[in-house]
Motif scaffolding. Sequence first.
Motif, mmCIF file in Angstrom:
data_model
loop_
_atom_site.group_PDB
_atom_site.id
_atom_site.type_symbol
_atom_site.label_atom_id
_atom_site.label_comp_id
_atom_site.label_asym_id
_atom_site.label_seq_id
_atom_site.Cartn_x
_atom_site.Cartn_y
_atom_site.Cartn_z
ATOM 1 N N LYS A 39 10.450 65.899 24.948
ATOM 2 C CA LYS A 39 10.719 66.501 26.255
ATOM 3 C C LYS A 39 10.421 67.997 26.270
ATOM 4 N N ASN A 40 10.837 68.700 25.238
ATOM 5 C CA ASN A 40 10.606 70.145 25.164
ATOM 6 C C ASN A 40 9.284 70.382 24.446
ATOM 7 N N LYS A 41 8.242 70.731 25.200
ATOM 8 C CA LYS A 41 6.911 70.868 24.618
ATOM 9 C C LYS A 41 6.824 72.017 23.617
ATOM 10 N N ALA A 42 7.807 72.895 23.611
ATOM 11 C CA ALA A 42 7.853 73.948 22.595
ATOM 12 C C ALA A 42 8.119 73.369 21.219
ATOM 13 N N LEU A 43 8.622 72.140 21.175
ATOM 14 C CA LEU A 43 8.920 71.476 19.902
ATOM 15 C C LEU A 43 7.901 70.385 19.572
ATOM 16 N N LEU A 44 6.745 70.438 20.245
ATOM 17 C CA LEU A 44 5.693 69.456 19.984
ATOM 18 C C LEU A 44 4.932 69.856 18.722
ATOM 19 N N PRO A 45 4.891 68.990 17.694
ATOM 20 C CA PRO A 45 4.134 69.323 16.487
ATOM 21 C C PRO A 45 2.632 69.320 16.751
ATOM 22 N N TYR A 46 1.903 70.009 15.916
ATOM 23 C CA TYR A 46 0.441 69.999 15.994
ATOM 24 C C TYR A 46 -0.063 68.575 15.799
ATOM 25 N N GLN A 47 -0.982 68.160 16.662
ATOM 26 C CA GLN A 47 -1.527 66.806 16.610
ATOM 27 C C GLN A 47 -2.944 66.863 16.035
ATOM 28 N N SER A 48 -3.241 65.975 15.096
ATOM 29 C CA SER A 48 -4.550 66.000 14.445
ATOM 30 C C SER A 48 -5.134 64.600 14.359
ATOM 31 N N GLY A 49 -6.440 64.508 14.566
ATOM 32 C CA GLY A 49 -7.140 63.241 14.402
ATOM 33 C C GLY A 49 -6.575 62.143 15.285
ATOM 34 N N ALA A 50 -6.492 60.944 14.708
ATOM 35 C CA ALA A 50 -5.987 59.783 15.450
ATOM 36 C C ALA A 50 -4.487 59.606 15.241
ATOM 37 N N THR A 51 -3.857 60.588 14.652
ATOM 38 C CA THR A 51 -2.428 60.465 14.363
ATOM 39 C C THR A 51 -1.597 60.692 15.619
ATOM 40 N N ASN A 52 -0.391 60.194 15.579
ATOM 41 C CA ASN A 52 0.613 60.499 16.586
ATOM 42 C C ASN A 52 1.763 61.129 15.813
ATOM 43 N N ILE A 53 1.736 62.470 15.725
ATOM 44 C CA ILE A 53 2.733 63.182 14.916
ATOM 45 C C ILE A 53 4.052 63.218 15.674
ATOM 46 N N LYS A 70 1.622 85.505 16.952
ATOM 47 C CA LYS A 70 0.603 84.485 16.686
ATOM 48 C C LYS A 70 0.442 83.613 17.924
ATOM 49 N N GLN A 71 -0.787 83.437 18.356
ATOM 50 C CA GLN A 71 -1.064 82.696 19.578
ATOM 51 C C GLN A 71 -1.265 81.217 19.260
ATOM 52 N N LEU A 72 -0.262 80.404 19.577
ATOM 53 C CA LEU A 72 -0.333 78.973 19.287
ATOM 54 C C LEU A 72 -0.616 78.136 20.522
ATOM 55 N N GLY A 73 -0.590 78.774 21.692
ATOM 56 C CA GLY A 73 -0.811 78.020 22.918
ATOM 57 C C GLY A 73 0.361 77.136 23.281
ATOM 58 N N LEU A 74 1.538 77.455 22.747
ATOM 59 C CA LEU A 74 2.744 76.685 23.037
ATOM 60 C C LEU A 74 3.833 77.620 23.545
ATOM 61 N N PRO A 75 4.727 77.142 24.392
ATOM 62 C CA PRO A 75 5.842 77.988 24.839
ATOM 63 C C PRO A 75 6.755 78.337 23.670
ATOM 64 N N LEU A 76 7.342 79.503 23.702
ATOM 65 C CA LEU A 76 8.190 79.973 22.599
ATOM 66 C C LEU A 76 9.640 80.082 23.060
ATOM 67 N N LEU A 77 10.189 78.954 23.477
ATOM 68 C CA LEU A 77 11.512 78.952 24.088
ATOM 69 C C LEU A 77 12.624 79.273 23.104
ATOM 70 N N TRP A 78 12.394 79.038 21.810
ATOM 71 C CA TRP A 78 13.479 79.198 20.844
ATOM 72 C C TRP A 78 13.828 80.648 20.574
ATOM 73 N N THR A 79 13.010 81.605 21.020
ATOM 74 C CA THR A 79 13.270 83.011 20.681
ATOM 75 C C THR A 79 14.595 83.488 21.261
ATOM 76 N N SER A 80 15.065 82.858 22.315
ATOM 77 C CA SER A 80 16.334 83.272 22.902
ATOM 78 C C SER A 80 17.503 82.939 22.009
ATOM 79 N N PHE A 81 17.280 82.070 20.974
ATOM 80 C CA PHE A 81 18.367 81.688 20.064
ATOM 81 C C PHE A 81 18.293 82.458 18.755
ATOM 82 N N GLN A 82 17.426 83.468 18.724
ATOM 83 C CA GLN A 82 17.283 84.252 17.491
ATOM 84 C C GLN A 82 18.609 84.889 17.134
ATOM 85 N N GLU A 83 18.986 84.760 15.875
ATOM 86 C CA GLU A 83 20.235 85.369 15.407
ATOM 87 C C GLU A 83 20.043 86.869 15.239
#
Length: 407
Positions: free
Chosen positions: A337-351, A393-406
């Motif tokens: 649901k949270n695309k910020a937590l989507l792992p990198y997808q490679s090849g024919a895999t479904n990570i 670093k530009q990953l092309g993904l949203p960085l929603l977790w930064t608000s939880f930085q300790e």
Amino acid sequence: LCFLSRPIKCLIIFNLCLGLIFLSAFFHMKNKNYIISKSHDELLIHPMPCRPKTNVMFLKTHKTASSTVLNIMFRFAERYNLTVALPAGQLVHLGYPKTFLAHFVEDFQAIGQNYNIMCNHLRFNPSEVQKVMAANTFYVSILRNPIPLLESSYVYYKGDVPAFRISKDVNEYLASPMKYYHPADYKQNIYARNIMWFDFGYDNNAEDNKKYIQVVLKEIEQNFHLILITDYFDESMILLKHTLCWDLDDVVYFKLNSRSQDTVQTLTPESKERIKAWCSLDWKLYLHFNQSFWRRIEETIGLEQLEKEVKHLRTRQKELMETCLLDQEAVGKDHIKNKALLPYQSGATNILGYNLKEDLDNRTLRTCLKMVMPELQYTSYLYAVQHPHKKRKQLGLPLLWTSFQEK
């Protein structure tokens, strides 16, 4: 009064008591490094608490569950406020597949040997790693049975590796690998043969020569304090915990960068045997360190204690899954649901990835979030924390977790 009435008898009793006192003191001195504690109705002897090792270099090999170990290393670094040797600039690997050089690490010139943790992908080069890591650094890596490893590499890298790309499936590739694999293209084909040998810094196309292999195995034993085994991952985490003097929660994990079962290709018995010959350097590397792994277990923990601790690890893992995860398990890429937590997808895999429960309190959310954070996102996050004035670093993904930085 005793000496007045029976002086000789009392003298004997006195000397016996004195002797017992000395003996008691002697045994106390001999055992002063141990604490006796009662656990599960058994009397166990445990060493005195040791100090956690905080300087650790983990050689992250490919397709060996090393992304899960990287997550463990990153979380430990955050817990102890340690400095991680992260890839410079926009890189997500430490120069891989180039042989590692110290300047591949962000701010190496300024920080020198004051990094505590190194665990992103690199091709091992001991002299250059030693420029980055302290003299008392603990070196560890992980190996996997080359049979499932090659199948995993085939599916994951099929679109990127020329040797894989034009074959129909992994069995067709293995039936005649030299039809597809050209050593001249070794930079593009490193994942197609002896990838672990390559990651350790050696020639993955080298001749299978007994003397050469023995020299390499000896060098790896000299460079690394511990080699873990993917196929016995929980046992590996317990051995790591003991060796580094870490806590159970330091090594508890959720499996990361795994793929859905429907992308696994079934190897024929003939293909399995062919892998042993085609990847013979990796096969001999694995056999050697699989033996030393179990020897280390028997010498340090013992199989009976290992079984108990593996059970505790799995119980703790289940507790955290029930606390953190909406689905109690990993889910396919389309169900994250949270695309910020989507792992990198490679090849024919479904990570696979994870969905966290809603309405977790902030402290629990931070803990859960770090456990499910994919490798690239966690690398980017730590980079932003350690180097706040550098470009992210530009990953092309949203960085929603930064608000939880300790803080």
